[in-house]
Design a protein around this motif. Sequence first.
Motif, PDB file in Angstrom:
ATOM      1  N   ASP A  84      52.755 -11.907  -1.958  1.00  0.00           N
ATOM      2  CA  ASP A  84      53.528 -13.149  -1.916  1.00  0.00           C
ATOM      3  C   ASP A  84      54.294 -13.289  -0.600  1.00  0.00           C
ATOM      4  OD1 ASP A  84      52.595 -13.688  -4.458  1.00  0.00           O
ATOM      5  OD2 ASP A  84      54.452 -13.054  -5.468  1.00  0.00           O
ATOM      6  N   ALA A 123      51.870 -14.250   2.147  1.00  0.00           N
ATOM      7  CA  ALA A 123      51.505 -15.662   2.019  1.00  0.00           C
ATOM      8  C   ALA A 123      52.609 -16.567   2.559  1.00  0.00           C
ATOM      9  CB  ALA A 123      51.195 -15.991   0.562  1.00  0.00           C
ATOM     10  N   GLU A 124      53.857 -16.246   2.248  1.00  0.00           N
ATOM     11  CA  GLU A 124      54.980 -17.047   2.744  1.00  0.00           C
ATOM     12  C   GLU A 124      55.056 -17.004   4.264  1.00  0.00           C
ATOM     13  OE1 GLU A 124      58.562 -15.875   0.748  1.00  0.00           O
ATOM     14  OE2 GLU A 124      57.891 -16.675  -1.169  1.00  0.00           O
ATOM     15  N   GLU A 143      52.571 -16.491   6.305  1.00  0.00           N
ATOM     16  CA  GLU A 143      51.425 -17.234   6.817  1.00  0.00           C
ATOM     17  C   GLU A 143      51.625 -18.740   6.696  1.00  0.00           C
ATOM     18  OE1 GLU A 143      48.202 -15.385   4.661  1.00  0.00           O
ATOM     19  OE2 GLU A 143      48.063 -13.742   6.121  1.00  0.00           O
ATOM     20  N   GLN A 144      52.485 -19.162   5.780  1.00  0.00           N
ATOM     21  CA  GLN A 144      52.797 -20.581   5.604  1.00  0.00           C
ATOM     22  C   GLN A 144      54.021 -20.994   6.438  1.00  0.00           C
ATOM     23  OE1 GLN A 144      53.202 -21.038   1.373  1.00  0.00           O
ATOM     24  NE2 GLN A 144      51.126 -20.335   0.991  1.00  0.00           N
ATOM     25  N   ARG A 195      57.136 -19.933   6.231  1.00  0.00           N
ATOM     26  CA  ARG A 195      58.435 -20.014   5.548  1.00  0.00           C
ATOM     27  C   ARG A 195      58.929 -18.674   5.034  1.00  0.00           C
ATOM     28  NH1 ARG A 195      57.142 -20.545  -0.008  1.00  0.00           N
ATOM     29  NH2 ARG A 195      54.956 -21.044  -0.274  1.00  0.00           N
TER      30      ARG A 195
END
Length: 141
Positions: free
Chosen positions: A109, A112-113, A115-116, A118
């Motif tokens: 998780d 992923a954050e 990579e986004q 944020r």
Amino acid sequence: MDEGPVWLEAMEMKTLVLDGKAIGSISDFYEEINRVFMASEDWRLGESLDALDDLLHGGYGAIAGNEPVTLVWRDMAASREALGIDATHALLVERLRLRTTFNGRPVVDQIAELEQGRGVTYFDIVLEIIAAHPNIQLVSS
């Protein structure tokens, strides 16, 4: 009964200086922390955010207990970049690889954050740890 003016003795604030240009990686960050905070010790702080937090509580190294400290972080922007998304991503990928030691789902998780755009970086966490110590005044220069 008036006892006259009350004088408060000002405590001299210790100043410690981190060289942001010396920090090109998470390992370099801890080398700089050891140079500044652990020079008088015969052991070195490991690469751990928990260890950093413990160090800032004082009692060993350059901080004696809750004494007031000014921490000057020179070239903080260079450190922000060095401890930013790329370094944090690499650390998390390595943690994911060592899933026997770390719980994999939260790490996935966090990756992923990042990579986004944020996610919380290593640098952000370091600043949060420093801010949790009210006796330490952080100054960027």
